[in-house]
Motif scaffolding. Structure first.
Motif, short mmCIF file in Angstrom:
data_model
loop_
_atom_site.label_atom_id
_atom_site.label_comp_id
_atom_site.label_asym_id
_atom_site.label_seq_id
_atom_site.Cartn_x
_atom_site.Cartn_y
_atom_site.Cartn_z
N LYS A 1 1.74 1.76 -3.59
CA LYS A 1 0.60 2.30 -4.34
C LYS A 1 0.45 3.80 -4.05
O LYS A 1 0.23 4.61 -4.97
CB LYS A 1 -0.67 1.55 -3.94
N ASP B 1 -4.03 -3.04 -7.60
CA ASP B 1 -3.29 -3.85 -6.64
C ASP B 1 -3.97 -5.18 -6.43
O ASP B 1 -5.20 -5.28 -6.43
CB ASP B 1 -3.09 -3.12 -5.31
N SER C 1 0.83 -1.21 0.00
CA SER C 1 0.00 0.00 0.00
C SER C 1 0.87 1.26 0.00
O SER C 1 0.48 2.29 -0.56
CB SER C 1 -1.00 -0.01 1.16
#
Ligand SMILES: [Zn+2]
Ligand SMILES: [Zn+2]
Lengths: 480, 480
Positions: free
Chosen positions: A187, A200, A184
């Motif tokens: 991302k 993702d 994360s």
């Protein structure tokens, strides 16, 4: 105007030949060069500065989440590489072997690290004693070597720069949480820094890292409709910790094997920036990662007061933390400079000439949408800071829209094959989960399952490739 | 108290066995570890964080002086290494050779870079066309490999981390100015960041870099009286630019060879910090480079308000940009923690307990002189910022005094030999400038000429080793 057209013509058009467009852009903007060693690239300052900005963002986030940097040896003994069976099968065919030190032949060959799980695990095994010391949250910034037959700068080279995090945890749950946390962060970096939207999800078993229990990935769609795997995070479970006999005394007093993760992103991201945002004029750099955010070009700079004002503006912007270049080179015309910085993808161009100064304004041209507007010189630092954010948001929005346009849902294998040929992009569909089915699609079409996205949609009950019962919704694409 | 003595006893006393003291300190403070590859070290987070602080200081200064970072390949073809004669003779005996990529034998061996002059010059030769593009001011941060027979962590290892600057200039004067500028930045870093005083000067021909016209150096004196070469800057003149056929069109229109410099410092500096400032209790870290500048240890932390206050102080110090750790681990006593952070060389220890809070004070113990004083909690951030500067200045002053005490002037070779045995340190004397004389001294005593210092003093007319006419005043010492 003739000159401008000529200048732009130097870059092959995307529509005509995308790979050639890519090569033209990276070479003509001085980001990278080929080296005398086949497959190895030189990263030049304009490319390297982008990497430094990526490093700076990630290093901050790694530290905020409790990670520390360290450094492990470049060379790994063959016997260590051999300890985890899947891992050695995955990497041995592509490592560089050191056989001599000075004039002496080595007793054991050493490989130049292709990734560092094995050397790091050998140290972890020596260090770890008790659950009290866990978690281990370590990262290193370094280069790795993987011998590649066919290479393209940034995207696939025999050496690349990256970071590799390697963590140990007391429980499986903690290792899984770490694996997902780091994905994360990747991302977040892609979206907040590079303005690239990411899908993702989890890799299929066939596509996972050699030695991993599960590999998670962020996947981006390039302008030509191909996907770029942009960062991966692996839950390695106890595969390596058992192979390397890493144990600790647990809370109950028993010896236990810790749970293990690794995760990395590389200079490949720079290739992604180019292929997501670039256009036929060259680079378009997202402002937060651009080495130069604003280029100031004085107009009629021999006129009194112009250069003084230009330098004054530079100072004001720098005080706001903006990365500015003032180009006052008298060998080139403003028009030549406009083209030059447009090609180099500088997000904002600020023109300041005698008439602007009279009217207390500056002209600002945006690289991303080529619009041009005048701004008051009052509070220019604030206007430009805000404008850089606007450019970032617009670039992320446009990239997201483009990706969504290029994403289609297919109902069966025939439709999939036609669409992938006519308008390649992300193909969404259901999959049975069988490796055989996945392999057949790849062999026949060159398309791979990019990931099983976290964001699952139910698109049907049967596999859209083979009609067996469906297990997962997947994204498939041709990939770099 | 018994526990404390026991704890400190773990480190061998300097006076008893300096090399063992060094090894004890680096191992027990978790800075570094030996790896499975002989001569290669693992730099652990506490050691690596020091390197990051050195990087951050230098990278800022490099950029302020117009340099840009880039990255050149790790592997160098043998034919490139062979192009500059002195260079290959100097480095070929100590390089690691890659002979296989994957399962294929390479047509030409590649060496793992021991330094990058050759690969960088091969690119410069391709890039440079006109004087308008000069100077080239490039640097890279990377690791290098030099196969060493006997190694010691940080001081001499087969792989180490460093930066290497490589610049090209239009004129000899500019190259010389760059060479000296970078040496002076190294000296500034050593003194302002590491609190280590340096002697700066030129190397003798025998000691200069393989391929250089002149090598300049900064030399520090360690606690055992041995010198540590801490950074070097080379004026390479046109040795490499001619060998690699790097040319540019000069102002006159003629083709010219540019003038060339290179310069580097490495993780060896961390060894210098340890051996200049350390004592029998362990590390003493200069505050500006210390990973943790202040450790806060709550006393009777179960009492109401203690931890809250401790966290409040932490926040206040962090807001001042101070690197703080709060150790609230309940598994260890405050006494145990005092010893631990003393050994790890944390510059300031702040103790805060219920009685301190009542009196609105905190006790602060300095690691460098072991003094302890109470400070008001009002404006604590400012007091501590100032105290960190005081500690830095005191450490630099004491290291300078120690070095000066250990520096002696000798009148002849006999006196030199006696003094070097009885109380080794920097020996100042006159030298004839002959390589033969220098070699004899080294063979007979193990002492080398460290440098011909910029700050020359006239100590006589004849060489203090051999009585021939004197050319230079020099510093000699045994060296790491
Ligand atoms: Zn199927
Ligand atoms: Zn002599």
């Amino acid at each position: 105007m003739a000159k401008k057209q000529e200048f732009v013509k130097e870059i092959t058009k995307m529509e005509d030949d995308f790979p050639q467009w890519y090569t033209d852009v990276i070479m003509k903007t001085d980001m990278v060069d080929y080296s005398p060693v086949k497959g190895f690239m030189v990263i030049k300052p304009y490319g390297y500065a982008i990497w430094e900005n990526i490093q700076s963002f990630l290093d901050r986030r790694f530290k905020e989440t409790g990670h520390q940097n360290c450094y492990f040896p470049l060379l790994i003994p063959e016997s260590l590489l051999n300890k985890e069976k899947e891992h050695v099968e995955g990497f041995a065919p592509e490592v560089a072997w050191v056989t001599h030190g000075g004039s002496e032949k080595l007793a054991e060959r050493l490989c130049v690290r292709p990734t560092s799980e094995t050397i790091i695990c050998s140290m972890y095994s020596k260090w770890l004693t008790s659950y009290r010391e866990l978690p281990y949250l370590y990262n290193q910034w370094c280069s790795v070597v993987r011998w590649e037959k066919s290479t393209r700068p940034f995207l696939r080279t025999s050496e690349f720069l990256w970071q590799e995090g390697h963590t140990l945890h007391e429980t499986a749950e903690e290792a899984q949480a770490e694996t997902l946390q780091m994905l994360s962060i990747y991302k977040e970096m892609a979206e907040d820094l590079l303005a690239i939207p990411m899908v993702d999800g989890r890799k299929s078993d066939r596509e996972r890292f050699a030695g991993a229990e599960s590999t998670y990935t962020i996947e981006a769609l390039m302008h030509d409709g191909k996907a770029l795997q942009s960062g991966t995070s692996h839950n390695l479970a106890q595969h390596f910790t058992k192979a390397f006999d890493i144990t600790f005394q647990g809370r109950s007093g028993e010896l236990e094997y810790p749970h293990h993760t690794s995760w990395g992103v590389s200079t490949r991201l720079i290739g992604g920036i180019i292929m997501v945002h670039g256009d036929n004029r060259g680079l378009v750099l997202p402002p937060r990662v651009a080495p130069i955010q604003v280029v100031i070009i004085p107009i009629a700079q021999n006129k009194e007061g112009v250069l003084d004002k230009a330098y004054e503006i530079k100072k004001e912007l720098e005080a706001k933390g903006i990365r500015v270049k003032l180009d006052d080179d008298t060998n080139y015309s403003p028009g030549w400079k406009f083209n030059q910085y447009e090609m180099k993808g500088v997000p904002l161009r600020l023109e300041i000439g005698p008439r602007d100064i009279e009217q207390n304004i500056a002209m600002i041209a945006r690289r991303d949408d080529l619009s041009k507007e005048s701004y008051s010189l009052d509070n220019l630092g604030e206007s430009i800071s805000a404008l850089l954010d606007t450019v970032h948001n617009d670039m992320l929005r446009r990239a997201t829209e483009y990706r969504d346009e290029k994403t289609f849902t297919f109902k069966d294998y025939e439709e999939f094959k036609v669409k992938m040929k006519e308008s390649p992009g992300f193909a969404k569909g259901m999959w049975c989960g069988e490796e055989e089915c996945e392999a057949k699609v790849k062999d026949e079409t060159g398309v791979t399952i990019r990931c099983i996205p976290f964001n699952q949609e139910n698109l049907g009950d049967t596999c859209h490739f083979c009609q067996k019962p469906a297990k997962h919704m997947i994204y498939a694409a041709k990939a770099y």
